[in-house]
Design a protein around this motif. Sequence first.
Motif, PDB file in Angstrom:
ATOM      1  N   MET A   1      -5.534   4.181  -8.125  1.00 51.46           N
ATOM      2  CA  MET A   1      -4.316   3.652  -7.517  1.00 51.46           C
ATOM      3  C   MET A   1      -4.079   4.182  -6.108  1.00 51.46           C
ATOM      4  N   GLY A   2      -4.672   5.321  -5.762  1.00 47.47           N
ATOM      5  CA  GLY A   2      -4.413   5.922  -4.465  1.00 47.47           C
ATOM      6  C   GLY A   2      -3.056   6.579  -4.367  1.00 47.47           C
ATOM      7  N   LYS A   3      -2.424   6.813  -5.517  1.00 43.15           N
ATOM      8  CA  LYS A   3      -1.123   7.481  -5.583  1.00 43.15           C
ATOM      9  C   LYS A   3      -0.965   8.041  -6.982  1.00 43.15           C
TER      10      LYS A   3
ATOM     11  N   ALA B   1      -8.547 -11.220   2.412  1.00 45.22           N
ATOM     12  CA  ALA B   1      -9.190 -10.317   3.362  1.00 45.22           C
ATOM     13  C   ALA B   1      -8.878 -10.726   4.801  1.00 45.22           C
ATOM     14  N   ASP B   2      -8.900 -12.027   5.065  1.00 46.59           N
ATOM     15  CA  ASP B   2      -8.583 -12.516   6.402  1.00 46.59           C
ATOM     16  C   ASP B   2      -7.138 -12.186   6.766  1.00 46.59           C
ATOM     17  N   CYS B   3      -6.217 -12.370   5.813  1.00 47.91           N
ATOM     18  CA  CYS B   3      -4.811 -12.080   6.062  1.00 47.91           C
ATOM     19  C   CYS B   3      -4.603 -10.593   6.312  1.00 47.91           C
ATOM     20  N   ALA B   4      -5.236  -9.761   5.488  1.00 49.08           N
ATOM     21  CA  ALA B   4      -5.093  -8.318   5.662  1.00 49.08           C
ATOM     22  C   ALA B   4      -5.624  -7.872   7.016  1.00 49.08           C
ATOM     23  N   GLY B   5      -6.744  -8.441   7.445  1.00 46.58           N
ATOM     24  CA  GLY B   5      -7.305  -8.089   8.740  1.00 46.58           C
ATOM     25  C   GLY B   5      -6.412  -8.517   9.890  1.00 46.58           C
ATOM     26  N   ALA B   6      -5.883  -9.740   9.805  1.00 45.37           N
ATOM     27  CA  ALA B   6      -4.993 -10.229  10.858  1.00 45.37           C
ATOM     28  C   ALA B   6      -3.706  -9.417  10.908  1.00 45.37           C
ATOM     29  N   LEU B   7      -3.194  -9.045   9.746  1.00 49.24           N
ATOM     30  CA  LEU B   7      -1.961  -8.277   9.683  1.00 49.24           C
ATOM     31  C   LEU B   7      -2.169  -6.869  10.232  1.00 49.24           C
ATOM     32  N   GLU B   8      -3.288  -6.262   9.865  1.00 51.51           N
ATOM     33  CA  GLU B   8      -3.600  -4.922  10.364  1.00 51.51           C
ATOM     34  C   GLU B   8      -3.685  -4.926  11.892  1.00 51.51           C
TER      35      GLU B   8
ATOM     36  N   SER C   1       1.990   2.677   8.006  1.00 50.87           N
ATOM     37  CA  SER C   1       1.783   1.229   7.999  1.00 50.87           C
ATOM     38  C   SER C   1       0.327   0.795   8.055  1.00 50.87           C
ATOM     39  N   LEU C   2      -0.505   1.564   8.755  1.00 52.47           N
ATOM     40  CA  LEU C   2      -1.880   1.133   9.015  1.00 52.47           C
ATOM     41  C   LEU C   2      -2.874   1.751   8.042  1.00 52.47           C
ATOM     42  N   ALA C   3      -4.099   1.242   8.096  1.00 53.90           N
ATOM     43  CA  ALA C   3      -5.231   1.802   7.346  1.00 53.90           C
ATOM     44  C   ALA C   3      -4.991   1.798   5.845  1.00 53.90           C
ATOM     45  N   GLY C   4      -4.639   0.646   5.339  1.00 52.26           N
ATOM     46  CA  GLY C   4      -4.486   0.545   3.888  1.00 52.26           C
ATOM     47  C   GLY C   4      -3.462  -0.498   3.505  1.00 52.26           C
ATOM     48  N   GLY C   5      -3.422  -0.806   2.226  1.00 52.29           N
ATOM     49  CA  GLY C   5      -2.472  -1.800   1.740  1.00 52.29           C
ATOM     50  C   GLY C   5      -3.128  -3.152   1.565  1.00 52.29           C
ATOM     51  N   LYS C   6      -2.695  -3.851   0.538  1.00 52.77           N
ATOM     52  CA  LYS C   6      -3.286  -5.152   0.228  1.00 52.77           C
ATOM     53  C   LYS C   6      -2.657  -6.288   1.023  1.00 52.77           C
ATOM     54  N   ARG C   7      -1.507  -6.028   1.640  1.00 48.21           N
ATOM     55  CA  ARG C   7      -0.817  -7.015   2.480  1.00 48.21           C
ATOM     56  C   ARG C   7      -0.519  -8.288   1.699  1.00 48.21           C
ATOM     57  N   LEU C   8      -0.048  -8.124   0.469  1.00 50.74           N
ATOM     58  CA  LEU C   8       0.184  -9.280  -0.397  1.00 50.74           C
ATOM     59  C   LEU C   8       1.401 -10.092   0.021  1.00 50.74           C
ATOM     60  N   ARG C   9       2.406  -9.457   0.552  1.00 51.42           N
ATOM     61  CA  ARG C   9       3.607 -10.199   0.940  1.00 51.42           C
ATOM     62  C   ARG C   9       3.347 -11.103   2.139  1.00 51.42           C
TER      63      ARG C   9
END
Length: 300
Positions: free
Chosen positions: A239-241, A9-16, A46-54
């Motif tokens: 899945m959102g898709k 969650a911290d990574c996703a927030g920082a990445l967003e 790019s914004l408002a979504g995604g798990k940012r796993l990479r």
Amino acid sequence: MYDFSADSADCAGALEAALSEYLTGNGLSGPGPAADRLIEAMRHGSLAGGKRLRPLLVRQAAAIFSVPRERALPAGLAVEMVHCYSLVHDDLPAMDDDNVRRGRPTVHRAYDEATAILAGDALLTHAFAVLARPDCHPDPAVRVALVAELAAGAGAGGMVGGQMRDIEGESTRFSEIEIATMQAMKTGALIRASVRMGALLGGADPRALSALTAYAEAAGRAFQLADDILDVTASPETMGKATGKDAEAGKQTLVSRYGLDEARRLLDRIVGEALSALRTFGPRADGLRATARYFASREK
């Protein structure tokens, strides 16, 4: 004790936040001003979504070598921009022809096909600009290595080449080895690059880099196999898709070849391989271990 939920969650927030700050007129202009519609489309994809796993994998691999989170963020941003570009292009009518991504219209539906193509082009291009900046790493040699790593993972021998093989597989029957190779390129190569880029940020020696590469390759296989399972078992709402499109398009997957039960057993074995590759790192690699387990257990 490592907390995967908190770290992800911290990574996703920082990445967003980093994406939102960078994808602006000030961030993208030069030598001329970036077009507003292009920026809007890039942000939509790019914004408002995604798990940012990479980016999380970049962070977790770098953490093994005590690299602070903020120092791993630029490389993670670059990887995510390449990933987002690939999704924008994959959704196009000439590719997977999807209308929904992350629960909202895909870029070509929200804007138009030409704008979606250009938005993807720009995301890919600016990803390498991020890696070239001194704030990515103070050593130019490391920045060059990061650029080369991401280019290899994203290019003709990696993600783009895997997509080409996937298209070929719609009309040519693949062997199981060929399916695995296609998936290792299409999905696994960018996951591999993410882990290796984190290791490069940390100055990993050849032995450590080799072990992390083995982990990353197994983790990439696990992610794709789990994704194929979800395409069969999950709902579009979850899945959102769109789901079920692999079978509809005649795409070849290990799930279609083995069946769900055997695919799930194979997934467990692959995750075991990923975890085994990390045994020399001890608790420092708990983040990477948690991510491999997450790949196998995710529900969307």
